[in-house]
Design an enzyme around this catalytic site. Sequence first.
Site, PDB file in Angstrom:
ATOM      1  N   CYS A 150       1.375 -29.702   6.539  1.00 35.92           N
ATOM      2  CA  CYS A 150       2.646 -29.836   5.830  1.00 35.92           C
ATOM      3  C   CYS A 150       3.577 -28.657   6.075  1.00 35.92           C
ATOM      4  O   CYS A 150       4.773 -28.735   5.775  1.00 35.92           O
ATOM      5  CB  CYS A 150       2.391 -29.996   4.337  1.00 35.92           C
ATOM      6  SG  CYS A 150       1.307 -31.387   3.936  1.00 35.92           S
ATOM      7  N   HIS A 197       8.370 -28.032   0.503  1.00 31.16           N
ATOM      8  CA  HIS A 197       7.553 -29.187   0.863  1.00 31.16           C
ATOM      9  C   HIS A 197       7.442 -30.091  -0.358  1.00 31.16           C
ATOM     10  O   HIS A 197       7.157 -29.641  -1.469  1.00 31.16           O
ATOM     11  CB  HIS A 197       6.175 -28.733   1.320  1.00 31.16           C
ATOM     12  CG  HIS A 197       5.172 -29.831   1.426  1.00 31.16           C
ATOM     13  ND1 HIS A 197       5.449 -31.033   2.045  1.00 31.16           N
ATOM     14  CD2 HIS A 197       3.891 -29.929   0.967  1.00 31.16           C
ATOM     15  CE1 HIS A 197       4.394 -31.827   1.974  1.00 31.16           C
ATOM     16  NE2 HIS A 197       3.436 -31.179   1.326  1.00 31.16           N
ATOM     17  N   ASN A 252       4.881 -37.789  -0.594  1.00 30.31           N
ATOM     18  CA  ASN A 252       4.522 -36.656   0.263  1.00 30.31           C
ATOM     19  C   ASN A 252       4.498 -37.122   1.712  1.00 30.31           C
ATOM     20  O   ASN A 252       3.614 -37.870   2.114  1.00 30.31           O
ATOM     21  CB  ASN A 252       3.151 -36.126  -0.169  1.00 30.31           C
ATOM     22  CG  ASN A 252       2.690 -34.938   0.662  1.00 30.31           C
ATOM     23  OD1 ASN A 252       3.213 -34.658   1.740  1.00 30.31           O
ATOM     24  ND2 ASN A 252       1.679 -34.242   0.165  1.00 30.31           N
TER      25      ASN A 252
END
Length: 314
Positions: free
Chosen positions: A113, A239, A270
């Site tokens: 990520c 993020h 996500n």
Amino acid sequence: MTGSRITALGHHQPERVLTNDDLARLVDTSDEWIRRRTGIATRRIAGARESVADLATAAAGKALAAAGLVPGEIGLVTVATCSAIDRCPSTAAQVAGRLGIPDAVAFDVNNGCAGFCTALALADHSLRAGAARHALVIGAEKMSDLTDWTDRSTCVLLGDGAGAAVLSAAAEPGIGPVVWGSDPTRGQAVRLVDDWHPAFSQDGQTVFRWATTELPAVALAACERAGVAVAELGGVVTHQANLRIIEVLVRQLGLDQRTVVARDVVDSGNTSAASVPLALAKLVERRELEPGAPVLLLSFGGGLSWAGQVVRCP
């Protein structure tokens, strides 16, 4: 040239919307349970024949058009991804070929990520060194390929999408020094391992505690290296892992209502390495950020890795 700047952005998401109620028909969960623990309401899911390269190309094409550049002017293409199935040619090489970019260096970055901010720093360093004048930096993920749809703790989190940025060499730097690193002692907290078709798994509590205790210092260091006070930030794009993490970071940094904070996780879930450029591109498209405003980008994930920098909004 002494630096580089983001001159244009683009984003792309699949058409299919997967709601919390849809997930409640697959596993023992509910809209209330998901929203309370993650803040997520919906996520986008790619079709069976829609690849990471498809998502990346769509976002990159929009960014390239917005920059007003022709393909031959791009000297570097890099894609941050952990979900691409193809090992060679790289996703970046596929994107370059589809966009008609003739001879750019093309490579993928897998830093989970944290991938997009890592790739952004690498491209910035390359442009500063004179290796290219223009670069395409893309974050693209098809996390639905890596989702265990029987695991209610993880299947509610993930979505698909891509975001892209065009970087151009500039006399006045628009990308601040990167703050990056990793803590391999916690590397097992987020995992995609074991075989050619792994499923995403994580120790959510470990990630939450680590992110909310370690990342504020990373954010402050990135601002300090860029010479920007936290109070001067026009926006913060972290993020998009979990809305609870984002809200804790907002409080810890002392941000007020004047600072635009990305909360795209609510609509997109996500999307791993795609989450930062996807959220940033949407804010710019909606004109929620002023051109030239300093924006903190902060990413974290598998490794456990992190990367962050302050950029000037295009």
